[in-house]
Design an enzyme around this catalytic site. Sequence first.
Site, PDB file in Angstrom:
ATOM      1  CG  ASP A  28     -28.475  -2.439  -6.788  1.00 34.66           C
ATOM      2  OD1 ASP A  28     -27.299  -2.157  -6.938  1.00 34.66           O
ATOM      3  OD2 ASP A  28     -28.363  -3.713  -6.982  1.00 34.66           O
ATOM      4  CG  HIS A  45     -24.576   6.972  -4.380  1.00 36.15           C
ATOM      5  ND1 HIS A  45     -24.956   5.626  -4.517  1.00 36.15           N
ATOM      6  CD2 HIS A  45     -23.482   7.063  -5.107  1.00 36.15           C
ATOM      7  CE1 HIS A  45     -24.085   4.288  -5.304  1.00 36.15           C
ATOM      8  NE2 HIS A  45     -23.022   5.634  -4.840  1.00 36.15           N
ATOM      9  CB  SER A  73     -23.903  -3.693   2.056  1.00 36.87           C
ATOM     10  OG  SER A  73     -22.635  -3.932   0.981  1.00 36.87           O
ATOM     11  CG  ASN A  76     -22.290  -0.661  -0.459  1.00 37.85           C
ATOM     12  OD1 ASN A  76     -23.319  -0.841   0.218  1.00 37.85           O
ATOM     13  ND2 ASN A  76     -21.877  -1.919  -1.426  1.00 37.85           N
ATOM     14  CD1 TRP A  77     -17.468  -1.425   5.172  1.00 45.80           C
ATOM     15  CD2 TRP A  77     -16.780   0.798   5.125  1.00 45.80           C
ATOM     16  NE1 TRP A  77     -18.303  -0.682   6.301  1.00 45.80           N
ATOM     17  CE2 TRP A  77     -18.178   0.830   5.729  1.00 45.80           C
ATOM     18  CE3 TRP A  77     -16.244   1.882   4.584  1.00 45.80           C
ATOM     19  CZ2 TRP A  77     -17.750   1.766   6.634  1.00 45.80           C
ATOM     20  CZ3 TRP A  77     -16.771   3.081   5.129  1.00 45.80           C
ATOM     21  CH2 TRP A  77     -17.755   2.937   5.995  1.00 45.80           C
TER      22      TRP A  77
END
Length: 249
Positions: A28, A45, A73, A76-77
């Site tokens: 994270d 990222h 996750s 995360n969408w």
Amino acid sequence: MTDVTGVSGVPHDLDLSRVPSHVAIVMDGNGRWANKRGLARTEGHAAGEEALFDTVEGALDIGLDWLTVYAFSTENWRRPLDEVRFLMRFNEQLLLKRRDDLDERDVRVRFIGRRGGRVPKRVLRRIEETEALTARNRRMTLTFAFNYGGRAEIVDAVRRIAEEAKSGKLKPAKVDEKTIARRMYAPDMPDPDLLVRTSGEHRISNYLLWELAYAELYFTETLWPDFRRADLFDAVCDFQARRRRFGNV
Ligand code: IPE
Ligand code: IPE
Ligand code: MG
């Protein structure tokens, strides 16, 4: 952090005979790392790739058997479409770029998470190819939690159990912890001994809810793109100083 290091930079105070068998990481802080530099979140990222592969090298250095990383996750969408698209493509490219290297290092790559929904077919193909390519490797298992949610995993297990109960294959009274554990995405994977979360957030964020029951938790302020194998070694040293009780005295 210890400054006394032995071969391959493994600190002397890390006891190689007591390395946890499974470390799970919540990678994270990529967005904040990028923000601090005036970069787009996606640059964060991208910078996380080196962190991941240095950590994998460190895990191999200390003989870790299982390393599981949270890559995307089920929540995360909710992120902006551009970022979601970037992450899909990024993970796909990362597999293409790194899988031969991982294979040469005898690393078995696996995925846990839902294999449908919005995950692009192309990405699913890469996942399947990578799993097949590395399936016989035994040095370490690197598991990507991708389109993964701890609750979704439990829901999927419960659905299977309900189906089996309906068809008479399973008696409800016989359902116990093993029944559930065997229907998780990777039933042969031991529960994590140590959970590491970077970026100073102190939460689980729907990661491995069932499997983390007795994991030791380790939090660091380091943002994921700055994380390196030395940080993994610090976490393992910290873990080795703890006394696990599993409810006993
Ligand atoms: C973790 O970094 C990577 C993913 C969730 C894919 P974030 O993107 O969550 O970074 P922060 O937490 O916003 O800094
Ligand atoms: C967890 O991080 C998911 C991944 C690292 C892939 P998030 O950044 O999505 O978690 P929250 O939203 O801070 O809880
Ligand atoms: Mg985050």
